[in-house]
Design an enzyme around this catalytic site. Structure first.
Site, PDB file in Angstrom:
ATOM      1  N   ASN A   9      -2.616   1.112   2.349  1.00 62.02           N
ATOM      2  CA  ASN A   9      -3.657   0.864   1.432  1.00 62.02           C
ATOM      3  C   ASN A   9      -4.084   2.455   0.890  1.00 62.02           C
ATOM      4  OD1 ASN A   9      -6.085   0.326  -0.391  1.00 62.02           O
ATOM      5  ND2 ASN A   9      -7.024  -0.289   1.035  1.00 62.02           N
ATOM      6  N   TRP A  10      -3.491   2.554  -0.542  1.00 61.56           N
ATOM      7  CA  TRP A  10      -3.883   3.746  -1.306  1.00 61.56           C
ATOM      8  C   TRP A  10      -5.380   3.927  -1.749  1.00 61.56           C
ATOM      9  CZ3 TRP A  10       1.402   5.416  -4.008  1.00 61.56           C
ATOM     10  CH2 TRP A  10       2.179   5.755  -2.881  1.00 61.56           C
ATOM     11  N   LYS A  11      -5.949   2.681  -2.007  1.00 65.44           N
ATOM     12  CA  LYS A  11      -7.371   2.703  -2.448  1.00 65.44           C
ATOM     13  C   LYS A  11      -7.144   3.653  -3.811  1.00 65.44           C
ATOM     14  CE  LYS A  11      -9.083   2.689   2.044  1.00 65.44           C
ATOM     15  NZ  LYS A  11     -10.310   2.778   3.135  1.00 65.44           N
ATOM     16  N   HIS A  95     -11.293  -6.541   1.092  1.00 66.56           N
ATOM     17  CA  HIS A  95     -11.321  -5.377   1.516  1.00 66.56           C
ATOM     18  C   HIS A  95     -12.929  -4.949   1.795  1.00 66.56           C
ATOM     19  CE1 HIS A  95     -11.517  -0.946   2.651  1.00 66.56           C
ATOM     20  NE2 HIS A  95     -10.008  -1.274   2.898  1.00 66.56           N
ATOM     21  N   GLU A  97     -14.530  -2.582   1.161  1.00 67.38           N
ATOM     22  CA  GLU A  97     -15.039  -1.595   0.079  1.00 67.38           C
ATOM     23  C   GLU A  97     -15.127  -2.660  -1.158  1.00 67.38           C
ATOM     24  OE1 GLU A  97     -11.996   1.476   0.093  1.00 67.38           O
ATOM     25  OE2 GLU A  97     -12.866   1.838   1.940  1.00 67.38           O
ATOM     26  N   GLU A 167     -10.635  -4.794  10.212  1.00 71.50           N
ATOM     27  CA  GLU A 167     -11.067  -3.483   9.754  1.00 71.50           C
ATOM     28  C   GLU A 167     -12.562  -3.242   9.980  1.00 71.50           C
ATOM     29  OE1 GLU A 167      -7.800  -1.780   6.969  1.00 71.50           O
ATOM     30  OE2 GLU A 167      -9.604  -2.438   5.886  1.00 71.50           O
ATOM     31  N   GLY A 173     -12.107   5.456   7.321  1.00 68.91           N
ATOM     32  CA  GLY A 173     -12.107   6.885   6.613  1.00 68.91           C
ATOM     33  C   GLY A 173     -13.219   7.697   7.581  1.00 68.91           C
ATOM     34  N   SER A 213      -8.846   4.189  10.389  1.00 74.62           N
ATOM     35  CA  SER A 213      -8.394   5.613  10.977  1.00 74.62           C
ATOM     36  C   SER A 213      -7.251   5.410  11.835  1.00 74.62           C
ATOM     37  CB  SER A 213      -9.726   6.198  11.688  1.00 74.62           C
ATOM     38  OG  SER A 213     -10.958   6.493  11.027  1.00 74.62           O
ATOM     39  N   GLY A 234      -5.403   3.675   5.364  1.00 75.30           N
ATOM     40  CA  GLY A 234      -5.978   4.173   4.216  1.00 75.30           C
ATOM     41  C   GLY A 234      -5.552   5.685   4.296  1.00 75.30           C
ATOM     42  N   GLY A 235      -6.401   6.469   4.506  1.00 71.06           N
ATOM     43  CA  GLY A 235      -5.986   7.843   4.310  1.00 71.06           C
ATOM     44  C   GLY A 235      -4.541   8.507   4.843  1.00 71.06           C
TER      45      GLY A 235
END
Ligand code: 13P
Length: 249
Positions: A9-11, A95, A97, A167, A173, A213, A234-235
């Protein structure tokens, strides 16, 4: 057996150029990864660049959100048929967010999931508790309510096509991953909800991903848990070498 899904997930990261150069490095590193389905979810505008770059690979492209109607006067929204026609096969829905910043609710998660399925997309539906909810022992109540409201109303045939992502919000993150045992316990609870709602066969075949993470150095321990059927990253999915080593855990 449940084939793992390793999804990035590149956000809100990467330009079109950065998207193409990611694939140049990443695609050869995962070319022989037949043990898992590999998915990258860029921003809406970079979907065409990603679809183009992934054309002769097995990497699936997904969106990070979708609107539930097919078309109309809804400024700024993108529909499921539009995503499918752009070459998407997957879409992340619900998600944390989106729940936190954009008013996503169980009701909108349900409508988006149905719309995605109707357009032939594979939804990855996210659930997860916040830190204060975990600390007050509300993890199961929160995840159970998100599951029931978001996907509990699907038919068994619809449910068979979705992937769940657990999640925990406090692990996203933050570098604080859930331990493999903590994640597995939540997955076991969710699989129990699948069994209760959709039966034993659905519970046995439903893929439940862990997100929060996930890094090259902790993915092995997470994937060693039989309850964990993949990762939503993510990251660490932004770097081709790091995401490839996650995919090739
Ligand atoms: P991080 O891997 O950066 O913690 O993000 C997880 C996530 O939100 C994936 O959807």
């Amino acid at each position: 057996m449940r084939k793992p899904v390793m999804a990035g997930n590149w956000k809100m990261y990467k330009s079109a150029g950065e998207t193409s150069s990611f694939f140049e490095k990443f695609a050869p590193l995962v070319a022989s990864a037949t043990h898992a389905e590999v998915v990258i979810c860029p921003t809406f505008v970079n979907i065409p660049a990603a679809v183009e770059a992934a054309r002769s690979t097995a990497i699936g492209i997904g969106a990070q959100d979708v609107f539930w109607l097919k078309e109309g006067a809804y400024t700024g929204e993108v529909s499921a048929p539009m995503l499918a026609s752009a070459g998407c096969r997957w879409v992340i829905i619900g998600h944390s967010e989106r729940r936190q910043y954009f008013g996503e609710t169980e009701e909108t998660v349900f409508k988006k999931t149905v719309a995605a399925l109707e357009a032939g997309l594979n939804p990855i539906v996210c659930v997860g508790e916040r830190l204060e909810e975990r600390e007050s022992n509300a993890t199961e109540a929160v995840c159970g309510a998100q599951f029931a409201g978001g996907v509990g109303g699907l038919t068994p045939a619809q449910f068979a096509r979705i992937v769940i992502a657990y999640e925990p919000v406090w692990a996203i993150g933050t570098g604080k991953t859930a331990t493999p045992e903590m994640a597995a316990a939540a997955h076991k609870f969710l699989r129990g909800e699948v069994r209760r709602q959709f039966g034993a066969d659905s519970a046995a075949s439903c893929r439940i991903l862990y997100g929060g993470s996930v890094k090259p150095d902790n993915v092995k321990g997470l994937m060693a848990q039989p309850e964990i059927d993949g990762a939503l990253v993510g990251g660490a999915s932004l770097d081709p070498t790091s995401f490839a080593s996650i995919v090739n855990f």
